[in-house]
Structures are given as C-alpha cells and as structure tokens.
Design an enzyme around this catalytic site. Structure first.
Site: not given
Length: 553
Positions: A78, A119-121, A191, A442, A468
């Site tokens: 992202d 990570c995110d998704k 991150c 985001e 985010s």
C-alpha cells in the site's frame, strides 16, 4: 483424508500420474496434503523474507508427517501504491486473494493449510479464504520491520510521509528528507507502527488463528523462523484433532478480536476487514457493536502513529498475549475458546505478564477508558464512519469548522501544500469510495500533508475513502453512504459548517433538511461517471454496515 479424492482408488490413476510428475514418492502420497499459501514476492518489503518463512513451515509440516505443497497468493504494498491510480486496486486484491486461495485449496482437495501472509489485504483475504475452505488452518506472518532511527529517535513510514509535508511547509531541507528516506524503513517486514498489516496480524493472534508472537516478533529475528517451524508442526496437530476454522472463528472469538482491537488502537481498516471475515464465518459485525465494545474496553497502547512506541517494543513488552492478559483482569475476554494453538485463550495467555507499563498500560491506568477506534454517525454519515480516536489530540476531539470540499485526493493535497487550508478548516474529500474512486483509496497522503504542515491539531479531514493505519489526527474515513451513490457527503458545499464530536460519536453538517433535500434533487440530475476495464467491474463493490467492502460481480 480429503486428499484421497485425488490420490486414492483406481479412478484416480490419472491424478496420481500428475503427482508422479511432481516427484512425489509413495510415502508422500500416503500423508496428509498440506497447502502452504506463500505470499512471497520481490516488490513488497513485508514479503521479501517470506521464502524463508515458507521453507521453515515446510520443514515443520514434514517433521510431523505431512506432505507440504506450496502455492502463491498476491500482495500489494500500500505504501508503494499510495497517491496514484495504483491505490484504486489495493482493496480489490483482498477478494482476489480470498477467491484464488479458495480455488486452489478446493480444486486440489488439500487436507490442511498454512497461510503465510504479511501485509494489508493479504491477511484478511487469507482469513476469509480459511473460513470458506474450512480445513485445519494456521497462520504465520512475515513479521514487522524494525523501527528506523533519525537523529537518535525511532521513526517509521508515517514519519516519512509527514516529512514531505514538513518540507512543503519550508521547515525541512532536501538533505533532511533524504535522511528520512534512507533510515525510516531499515529492514524487511511490515511497516513498524500499528498500521493495517500489523493490526491484522495481531488480531489473527487474538482471534485464535496464529501462534503467540505472530503479530509482533520482528521479521529479522531468528525467533520468526522458529515460529514458522512450529506453525508447520502445529497444523498437523490441528489436522489430527480435526480443529477447523469453524471451531475457532466463532462469534465470541470475533468479540475478542474487537476487544483487542480497541485496546491496541488498531488501524481503522480493521473495521473493513473484521466484518468481511466474520461474514465468511456466518457472523454479523456492525459499527454499533464495535462502539459497544469500545465503550467498555480501555485503550492500553499508543503505538505509532498514535505514540512513540513500535511493534518491536510491543513484542518486548509481552506482545498480544500480554495485552489480552491485562484485559482478562476485568473479564473483558471469552477465555474458554479453542485456538490454533490447540489450547484455549485462557491457557494461551496464562502467565503472559506485561513487562513494560508504558508500551502496554496496566488495565488500571489506561490511556483512555474507552477503545482506540470510534464509529461516528450523523446527518453527514447516516450509516457510519470510522476514526482512530487514540491518534487524535485532545484539542480535536470536538471540532467545528467550514468545509473545504474536493472531489479527489490530488486536488486536496495540492490545496494543503499550496497553503490554501488554514487552521479550523474541515477538509472534505469525496468520490473516493468503493464505487466513486473506484477502489476506496487510502488518504494517508493528505493527512500526512496536514500533519507535516503543522496543522494536525487544528484541521480535520473527512472522506468516503479510507485511512491508512499510519494516519493520525482528526481523520474520519469510511463515510457511508459514499458520494457516488448520493450519500450526504456528496451534498456538502464549500463553507458549510461541519461539526465533529468524537466523544459523543457524532458527525454532522449544519444544514436544514429542506436544504439537503433540494441538494439531493440537484445531485440526481447529474450524469454518472462511466468507468471501463477491471475497475469498471470493481465499481460494483458496495460498502454495507454489516460486512465492510464486498465485491458483487
């Protein structure tokens, strides 16, 4: 074994011939077939180390009598996708990940699964797939990166975004910006703050689908490799005991996840993902329910961007289990639930003491008596909106100011950096929702620009896009209904007075109902936007209060 459908019996001769082509021995053909979903790639910092994690998982599976087989899942970074058309694709990948993993697992009749996301998704997509496939499953993530250090202070990716705003304000040199570039992301891993990836990895632990440390052990620690080996071994125990996601992903487990979410101060994106995962498990989560949980759950952690502690600090303080142990002191968790450890929540967290009372506040001395997230409603967001309350300064918990209206992120950023936004303003960014974007981008860039320009304590931002986990300040996202379907955010005019009361969970514009009705009539006469290609199909995504983002093709 489920895999007998592709490996046993005379009729499966053709299938066995194909396994022979893979080099499978007779011994391997008689063992459970364990799929390892590898999210390894060479473009996402949180995934560049996953080949090592996958190798460790394979070893663990083989040690306990399974036959490991690896197949891939995609993942988008992202951060790299931020601020351009690439972000329109990010949220959509969640469904692609879930669909493709479900397809692979069922097409090949796998007996068990080990999910290796980061990570995110990627994490929520694989949790959704786990609920659908419902074979014994365990998660082991790639882990968070270590925090960077700039001039002796810990820093992270959100610091980098804010540095750009500070430079635009004339308060930082190019050389100083370059120092941030080279130091804020010093290792592989997700991150280092409590952003979406780390939020979802921690919640995977809390909900019972990962082992202790899944959300917090840094990516570069050898302990992460050990964790992966143990995950491979543990999935074989889950297989032998027939413990499946349907046994773990119960309504009470999701209540535990919401409770830990509020205590940790997780990303607002968790309010998109948890309802979607719950839906796959046949459970309904709503924003009202999230508020009910928040009202009785103290916020115990202020990890970056809410504060100055990072995932490595949470790990040293005792991790997610230590947070859960604090919550259990007030009876806020269901502790009799089975988990992927093979034990109950209560057994998992027993003896997991808080080792750092600043990183994890004791339950008697929380940062706040209510949770880190809040859902706001009002005439601007009848179906709700989300704010990371723990990252909002006291001065902005109640705010009223004139609307500065923009129909896309880029125009808002230009105005912020151009000095056209002043203290007291409420920046409204619309047509960035699931349909309107399309893709629900985001809004980290505009919030970081506001913070970097020194207006984080005086300017609010409202959007039908999303935020985010790295965003901070009075940043209210996920406004529903979105502008593209005629939600009230589409009717806001420049200068309208916007009232925000995060304490009371309200979000309103000071406009009469008669005036709003006239604006609705005028809006309906507008020509709808036409989008072609993949994003045109994706624009059929809707956002509902009970599921979050859902694709309807």
């Amino acid at each position: 074994m489920k895999s007998d459908n592709v490996r046993k019996g005379i009729g499966q001769g053709p299938h066995r011939s194909l396994f022979n082509a893979l080099g499978h021995t007779e011994e391997e053909m008689n063992k459970p077939l364990v799929g390892i979903v590898s999210s390894y790639n060479e473009i996402v910092p949180g995934h560049i180390n996953l080949d090592k994690i996958v190798d460790a998982v394979k070893l663990g599976v083989a040690m306990e009598g399974g036959t490991p087989v690896v197949f891939p899942a995609i993942a988008v970074c992202d951060g790299i996708a931020m601020g351009h058309e690439g972000m329109k694709y990010s949220l959509a990948t969640r469904e692609l990940i879930a669909d493709s993993t479900e397809s692979m697992a069922l097409a090949h009749q796998l007996d068990a699964l080990v999910m290796v996301p980061n990570c995110d998704k990627n994490v929520p997509g694989l949790l959704m797939a786990a609920a659908r496939v419902n074979v014994p499953t365990i998660f082991v993530s790639g882990g968070p990166m270590l925090a960077g250090r700039v001039k002796g202070e810990k820093r992270s990716l959100s610091s980098m975004f804010e540095a750009i705003g500070t430079f635009a304000a004339g308060n930082m040199t190019e050389e100083e910006v370059a120092e941030f570039e080279n130091k804020v992301c010093p290792t592989c891993g997700s991150c280092s703050g409590m952003y979406t990836a780390n939020s979802m990895n921690c919640l995977t632990e809390a909900i019972g689908m990962g082992l202790k440390g899944n959300g917090t052990i840094p990516a570069v620690y050898s302990e992460r490799i050990k964790l992966a080996k143990h995950a491979g071994m543990k999935v074989m125990e889950l297989y032998e005991r027939n413990i499946r996601p349907e046994d773990i992903l119960t309504e009470k487990a999701f209540m535990n996840a919401l409770t830990v979410d509020m205590a940790l101060g997780c990303s607002t994106n968790s309010m998109l993902h948890l309802p979607a995962i719950a839906h796959e498990a046949g459970i309904k989560l709503t924003l009202d329910l999230a508020n009910e949980v928040s009202e009785k759950t103290p916020n115990l952690c202020h990890l970056a961007p809410a504060g100055y502690t990072y995932m490595e600090d949470l790990n040293e303080a005792g991790g997610v289990y230590a947070v859960m142990n604090e919550l259990d002191k007030k009876g806020l968790l269901y502790t009799d639930l089975i988990t992927a450890t093979g034990k109950t929540i209560g057994e998992n967290i027993a003896g997991c003491e808080n080792k750092d009372s600043e990183t994890i506040r004791p339950i008697e001395n929380p940062y706040s008596e209510t949770g880190g997230l809040a859902a706001l409603k009002g005439n601007l967001a009848p179906n709700g909106s989300i704010v990371k309350k723990s990252a909002v300064c006291d001065e902005m918990l109640i705010h009223a100011g004139p609307a500065r209206v923009f129909d896309c992120e880029e125009d808002a950023i230009a105005a912020i950096k151009g000095g056209k936004i002043v203290a007291g303003d409420v920046v409204v960014i619309r047509y960035e929702g699931p349909k309107g974007g399309p893709g629900m981008r985001e809004m980290l860039n505009p919030t970081s620009a506001i913070a970097g320009m020194g207006m984080g304590e005086s300017v609010a931002l409202i959007t039908d896009g999303r935020f985010s986990g790295a965003s901070r300040g009075a940043s209210i996202g996920h406004v529903s209904p979105e502008a593209a379907v005629g939600g009230p955010i589409a009717l806001v005019k420049e200068g309208d007075l916007i009232r925000i009361n995060i304490n009371e969970k309200t979000l309103d514009m000071v406009v009469s109902e008669d005036e709003l009705e006239e604006r609705r009539k005028a809006w309906i006469l507008r020509e709808p936007k036409i989008t072609t290609g993949y994003l045109g199909r994706y624009s059929k995504m809707v956002t509902s209060g009970d599921r979050g983002a859902v694709l309807e093709f």
